[in-house]
Design a protein around this motif. Structure first.
Motif, mmCIF file in Angstrom:
data_model
loop_
_atom_site.group_PDB
_atom_site.id
_atom_site.type_symbol
_atom_site.label_atom_id
_atom_site.label_comp_id
_atom_site.label_asym_id
_atom_site.label_seq_id
_atom_site.Cartn_x
_atom_site.Cartn_y
_atom_site.Cartn_z
ATOM 1 N N THR A 9 -51.758 48.043 -6.854
ATOM 2 C CA THR A 9 -52.832 48.632 -7.658
ATOM 3 C C THR A 9 -54.036 49.145 -6.885
ATOM 4 N N ALA A 23 -56.638 42.705 -10.953
ATOM 5 C CA ALA A 23 -55.314 43.039 -11.482
ATOM 6 C C ALA A 23 -54.710 41.891 -12.287
ATOM 7 N N LEU A 28 -49.644 41.218 -14.536
ATOM 8 C CA LEU A 28 -50.273 42.432 -14.003
ATOM 9 C C LEU A 28 -51.040 43.168 -15.102
ATOM 10 N N ALA A 49 -55.007 48.171 -14.875
ATOM 11 C CA ALA A 49 -54.734 48.567 -13.488
ATOM 12 C C ALA A 49 -53.515 49.473 -13.520
ATOM 13 N N VAL A 50 -53.529 50.505 -12.711
ATOM 14 C CA VAL A 50 -52.398 51.423 -12.641
ATOM 15 C C VAL A 50 -51.693 51.208 -11.300
ATOM 16 N N THR A 51 -50.376 51.226 -11.303
ATOM 17 C CA THR A 51 -49.642 51.010 -10.057
ATOM 18 C C THR A 51 -49.485 52.315 -9.283
ATOM 19 N N ASN A 109 -44.148 44.395 -18.187
ATOM 20 C CA ASN A 109 -44.670 44.326 -16.819
ATOM 21 C C ASN A 109 -43.565 44.212 -15.777
ATOM 22 N N ARG A 148 -43.362 49.730 -15.115
ATOM 23 C CA ARG A 148 -44.603 49.932 -14.367
ATOM 24 C C ARG A 148 -44.449 51.025 -13.302
ATOM 25 N N TYR A 185 -56.839 59.715 -8.396
ATOM 26 C CA TYR A 185 -56.714 58.402 -9.026
ATOM 27 C C TYR A 185 -57.222 58.510 -10.461
ATOM 28 N N ILE A 191 -58.741 52.427 -16.846
ATOM 29 C CA ILE A 191 -58.334 51.922 -15.532
ATOM 30 C C ILE A 191 -59.570 51.612 -14.684
#
Length: 562
Positions: free
Chosen positions: A80, A87, A106, A110-112, A144, A149, A448, A457
């Protein structure tokens, strides 16, 4: 209507795949498990790792790179670009607390990296250990899991550890699968990665996350690989630590400011060790596990070459925490098998293993634990413990779970022939797992997001390492750690660090147990300068408290020991 990204990222996602392929590198992130700072050849080890070394000597080695000190938090930060508490992974995915930083699942805020790259046109895959989802039940919440994800394809294990011959939660896509006869997990991760690379569409760049479980306990390796290390470690841990320290200096990884830390207080001098044969065997198996992994990395490099994409593939290699001192399966002497345990109880290979550890192997042998059990085979379950973790973490002190340098210092190797011209050079820039996403997005030009799948996010914490490729400085205010009430913050050359009396507990006495080190003059944390620099210490304590709240390390679940 589901909003994928806001603003400028929408224009990025509309680019056609041929344009992407012309301008974007492929990306591979390789993460290993429970290996110390000096466990690979290009960082001073006696264990040969020619394929990792090839990446290092044709790329860059970062000598002050950090992880979070433990499995789940490291994976959360790496995926992340956030500190682990942000996270939701302040501790382990198996320990779930109500505090926001410690839910053990997770965060959807939060973005992976996989989600960002996939949305921008990359094909994505993952192989290996996941360990960032609270629910590993195949009939439960899969939101998750890797395929949900950002990964198009997944092969690996959802939990944190298990047999290398019969791992629990072995998964393909979202399905629990059994191993096959002759299965060895490290090799399966490598072979599946090769398959995914070979089958990746030529019209798109690809992102692959390869999370090996080597060399996490239990100590398992093929017999022919273990044989290669017969006699390798007979000289014992004292001499081996000194030899690693010397090689680290010869390689330029460390300088004359480094002083080899003392042997751990609970570790006997090698000459006084009463179970030398058993101790040596443990390290022989550990070395074989690393060797098999390195062979697999060689296969992955060959697959990139065969596809003609090695030059424009950005490869990162790193460790998830320091060497592990946990006395797994060795806190008491081996107990002879009972008559009942001697009876073979095999079970079929078409039965998936949903658990971490079965009592018997597929061939029906009872799985043995205890001091004196010679590790390696599927019917054993032990770790290599503090004695050898002290070698793995040369030249530092402390281990996995703690946030002194031995627990958090990791090699970082970056290989990218098209983008890195300073081959074989070292970079002393303090850097962290949170920087991997920032670096990838900087290199690819992908923005991002501030929103993903209707979730707000959190801002990216990491810094791009791209300036360091040209040996330019990275502008950074601080680096932060908390794990199990062990705390640290680094500002420039200074590090404030605290080890709690008991992991996952915190008392009034622990509150003021701070140590202060100048890591340029004393990189192995031997001389506490807090009393000589009270103003510096107080300023850093204040900053730590501010950032603990900001990163969601506070409030925390740790209470005084009862």
């Amino acid at each position: 209507m589901v909003t994928l990204f806001l603003g400028v990222i929408l224009s990025s996602s509309r680019k056609n795949t041929s344009d992407l392929k012309q301008n974007k590198p492929n990306i591979l992130v390789i993460l290993t498990d429970d290996m110390g700072y000096s466990d690979i050849g290009c960082f001073g080890s006696e264990i040969p790792t020619p394929n990792i070394d090839r990446l290092a000597y044709n790329g860059l080695r970062f000598t002050h790179f950090y992880n979070t000190g433990r499995c789940s938090p490291t994976r959360a930060s790496l995926l992340t670009g956030l500190y682990p508490h942000q996270a939701g992974m302040g501790h382990l995915s198996t320990e779930n607390h109500p505090q926001a930083g410690y839910i053990g699942d997770l965060s959807k805020n939060a973005v992976t990296l996989a989600e960002v790259l996939k949305n921008a046109g990359y094909s994505t895959f993952m192989t290996g250990k996941w360990h960032v989802a609270k629910d590993n039940d195949y009939d439960g919440d899969k939101s998750n899991w890797p395929m949900q994800r950002g990964f198009d394809r997944y092969f690996g294990t959802l939990n944190g550890s298990g047999s290398f011959f019969d791992p629990g939660t072995l998964t393909s896509g979202n399905t629990n699968i059994p191993p096959y006869k002759g299965f060895y997990y490290t090799s399966a991760i490598s072979d599946t990665t090769v398959k995914y690379i070979s089958e990746s569409p030529s019209s798109k760049p690809f992102f692959g996350y390869i999370a090996y479980t080597a060399a996490h306990w239990p100590l398992h390796a093929p017999a022919d690989e273990i044989k290669k290390y017969k006699g390798f470690f007979d000289k014992g841990w004292d001499i081996l630590r000194e030899q690693r320290f010397k090689r680290l200096k010869e390689l330029g990884i460390i300088d004359d400011a480094y002083v080899l830390t003392d042997r751990g207080v609970s570790i006997p001098a090698w000459k006084d060790e009463p179970m030398k044969e058993w101790q040596v065997r443990r390290m022989e198996v550990y070395a074989a596990m690393i060797d098999v992994m390195d062979q697999g990395i060689g296969k992955i490099i060959s697959a990139l070459e065969s596809k003609g994409v090695l030059d424009n593939t950005l490869i990162f290699y790193m460790h998830d925490n320091g060497g592990c001192a946990e006395p797994v399966g060795t806190d008491k002497m081996e107990i002879p098998l009972t008559e009942e345990q001697k009876v073979l109880k095999p079970y079929a290979y078409d039965f998936p293993n949903p658990d971490k550890k079965q009592p018997y192997t597929r061939e029906g042998k009872f799985i043995r634990m205890g001091k004196g059990v010679m590790p390696g085979d599927a019917d054993t379950w032990t770790g290599y413990n503090e004695e050898w973790a002290n070698v793995s973490n040369t030249p530092f002190r402390e281990y996995k779970q703690w946030v002194h340098e031995g627990g958090i210092a990791s090699p970082l190797v970056i290989h990218w022939p098209k983008g890195i011209k300073s081959k074989g050079q070292l970079r002393p820039h303090p850097s962290h797992l949170i920087d991997i996403m920032a670096t990838c997005l900087d290199i690819t030009g992908i923005p991002y997001p501030n929103q993903f799948l209707d979730n707000k996010i959190q801002p990216l914490e990491g810094k791009s390492l791209l300036p360091a490729f040209q040996n330019k400085p990275i502008d950074r205010e601080y680096l932060f750690w908390e794990h199990g009430a062990n705390r640290a913050i680094r500002v420039g050359d200074w590090k404030l660090v605290s080890k709690t009396s008991f992991n996952k507990t915190f008392s009034e006495a622990d509150e003021d147990k701070w140590e202060l080190y100048n890591l340029i003059k004393d990189p192995t944390e031997r001389i506490d300068l807090r009393e000589k620099n009270p103003e510096k210490a107080m300023a850093m304590i204040k900053l730590y408290r501010e950032k603990a709240l900001y990163t969601k390390a506070l409030p925390w679940p740790w209470k005084p020991k009862k």
